[in-house]
Write a protein that holds these residues in place. Structure first.
Motif, PDB file in Angstrom:
ATOM      1  N   SER A 103       0.859  -1.183   0.000  1.00  0.00           N
ATOM      2  CA  SER A 103       0.000   0.000   0.000  1.00  0.00           C
ATOM      3  C   SER A 103       0.892   1.228   0.000  1.00  0.00           C
ATOM      4  O   SER A 103       2.118   1.120   0.075  1.00  0.00           O
ATOM      5  N   GLY A 105       0.791   5.841  -0.937  1.00  0.00           N
ATOM      6  CA  GLY A 105       0.025   7.023  -1.265  1.00  0.00           C
ATOM      7  C   GLY A 105       0.613   8.297  -0.697  1.00  0.00           C
ATOM      8  O   GLY A 105       0.165   9.395  -1.036  1.00  0.00           O
ATOM      9  N   MET A 106       1.608   8.151   0.179  1.00  0.00           N
ATOM     10  CA  MET A 106       2.247   9.336   0.743  1.00  0.00           C
ATOM     11  C   MET A 106       3.563   9.667   0.041  1.00  0.00           C
ATOM     12  O   MET A 106       4.213  10.644   0.380  1.00  0.00           O
ATOM     13  N   ALA A 115      -2.682   7.156  -4.702  1.00  0.00           N
ATOM     14  CA  ALA A 115      -3.193   6.412  -3.552  1.00  0.00           C
ATOM     15  C   ALA A 115      -4.393   5.553  -3.954  1.00  0.00           C
ATOM     16  O   ALA A 115      -4.472   4.377  -3.595  1.00  0.00           O
ATOM     17  N   ASN A 119      -4.165   1.618  -3.766  1.00  0.00           N
ATOM     18  CA  ASN A 119      -4.871   1.042  -2.626  1.00  0.00           C
ATOM     19  C   ASN A 119      -6.252   0.490  -2.948  1.00  0.00           C
ATOM     20  O   ASN A 119      -6.791  -0.292  -2.158  1.00  0.00           O
ATOM     21  N   TYR A 160      -2.936  11.954   6.623  1.00  0.00           N
ATOM     22  CA  TYR A 160      -3.148  10.550   6.267  1.00  0.00           C
ATOM     23  C   TYR A 160      -4.524  10.298   5.649  1.00  0.00           C
ATOM     24  O   TYR A 160      -4.762   9.247   5.072  1.00  0.00           O
ATOM     25  N   VAL A 163      -4.931   8.764   2.064  1.00  0.00           N
ATOM     26  CA  VAL A 163      -4.523   7.363   2.032  1.00  0.00           C
ATOM     27  C   VAL A 163      -5.566   6.496   2.720  1.00  0.00           C
ATOM     28  O   VAL A 163      -5.941   5.426   2.230  1.00  0.00           O
ATOM     29  N   SER A 166      -8.545   5.984   0.538  1.00  0.00           N
ATOM     30  CA  SER A 166      -8.258   5.104  -0.599  1.00  0.00           C
ATOM     31  C   SER A 166      -8.162   3.647  -0.148  1.00  0.00           C
ATOM     32  O   SER A 166      -8.600   2.740  -0.851  1.00  0.00           O
ATOM     33  N   LYS A 167      -7.605   3.415   1.035  1.00  0.00           N
ATOM     34  CA  LYS A 167      -7.522   2.045   1.549  1.00  0.00           C
ATOM     35  C   LYS A 167      -8.904   1.525   1.928  1.00  0.00           C
ATOM     36  O   LYS A 167      -9.205   0.347   1.731  1.00  0.00           O
ATOM     37  N   THR A 201       5.163   4.474   6.534  1.00  0.00           N
ATOM     38  CA  THR A 201       4.019   5.368   6.702  1.00  0.00           C
ATOM     39  C   THR A 201       4.123   6.139   8.012  1.00  0.00           C
ATOM     40  O   THR A 201       3.913   7.361   8.046  1.00  0.00           O
TER      41      THR A 201
END
Length: 260
Positions: A103, A105-106, A115, A119, A160, A163, A166-167, A201
């Motif tokens: 995973s 996205g950052m 992201a 994700n 965050y 992200v 998206s997760k 992360t």
């Protein structure tokens, strides 16, 4: 790669089981794949751009008597993803366990939609590709965080949130495929934990919001280490699947669940 947590899997308990852990050249993925290999599984160490780390891990597994291969693949690239599964088919003939651990996205410079592409879209694409190799009795594990799982009801750090959303979108998209997985006789489980000490992360979040991880640690009481979280993923991969397909790790009293 820390070796501070005992392997929760008995030696030989996964003899011959074919396992892919995405994003497993370092961190949680690396410890997870090591636990599987020590239990006798034939493992695939997947990486996007850390080939040297992946090959080093494979070498350690082989030196210990295990079976492992390293296969690079960008999960957001359909051709790269297809090549990953072609290699698994050629090397192992199939796949019994898929752990969707990768995973992100950052990262910088990956595009505003990265992201969501990684994700959500890539998770679904990886599962779709793996299904062609998975027999009845196989299992899929999706790894997420409480900050993502509960994002619709419990705010998280602003840095965050993209992200996390998206997760959560990825989790929802995978859960929507459970009826199809059931028809194929393939198990599915979501493993959700709090922020993990020492992960990329957590490091990036603390850089953007100094003191954020310490504050979360104080609020939660304690945070899992990389090896502790990996051990929980390994256990979830072999234990009975919960009726709701969800394993929540640690204290979740500070998170509000979605209404039924």
């Amino acid at each position: 790669m820390a070796d501070t947590t005992p392997n929760p899997l008995a030696p030989g308990s996964l003899e011959g089981v074919r396992v892919l852990v995405t994003g497993s050249s370092r961190g949680v993925g690396a410890d997870t794949v090591r636990y599987f290999a020590e239990a006798g599984a034939k493992v695939v160490v997947n990486y996007r751009n850390k080939a040297a780390r992946a090959e080093k891990l494979v070498a350690k597994i082989r030196e210990a008597g295990g079976t492992a291969i390293a296969v690079g693949a960008d999960l957001t690239d359909p051709e790269s993803l297809a090549a990953l599964f072609d290699t698994i088919r050629a090397e192992y003939g199939g796949l019994d366990l898929l752990v969707l651990n990768a995973s992100g996205g950052m990262e910088s410079g990956m595009g505003e939609d990265y992201a969501l592409r990684l994700n959500r879209d890539a998770q679904v694409a990886a599962l779709r590709g793996a299904l062609e190799l998975m027999p009845a009795g196989a299992r899929v594990v999706f790894v997420t965080s409480h900050q993502a799982h509960f994002i619709e009801t419990t705010p998280t750090m602003p840095e965050y949130e993209p992200v996390a959303r998206s997760k959560r979108a990825g989790e929802d998209a995978l859960v929507a495929l459970v009826p199809e997985l059931d028809e194929r006789g393939i198990g599915f489980v979501v493993v959700s934990g709090d922020m993990i000490e020492g992960t990329i992360t957590a490091t990036l979040l603390d850089r953007l919001n100094p003191g954020a991880i310490e504050a979360r640690r104080e609020e939660a009481g304690r945070l899992y280490s990389v090896s502790e979280f990996a051990a929980e993923i390994a256990k979830a991969a072999v234990e009975d699947v919960p009726a709701d397909h969800l394993v929540l790790l640690g204290d979740v009293s500070g998170f509000t669940p979605l209404p039924n």
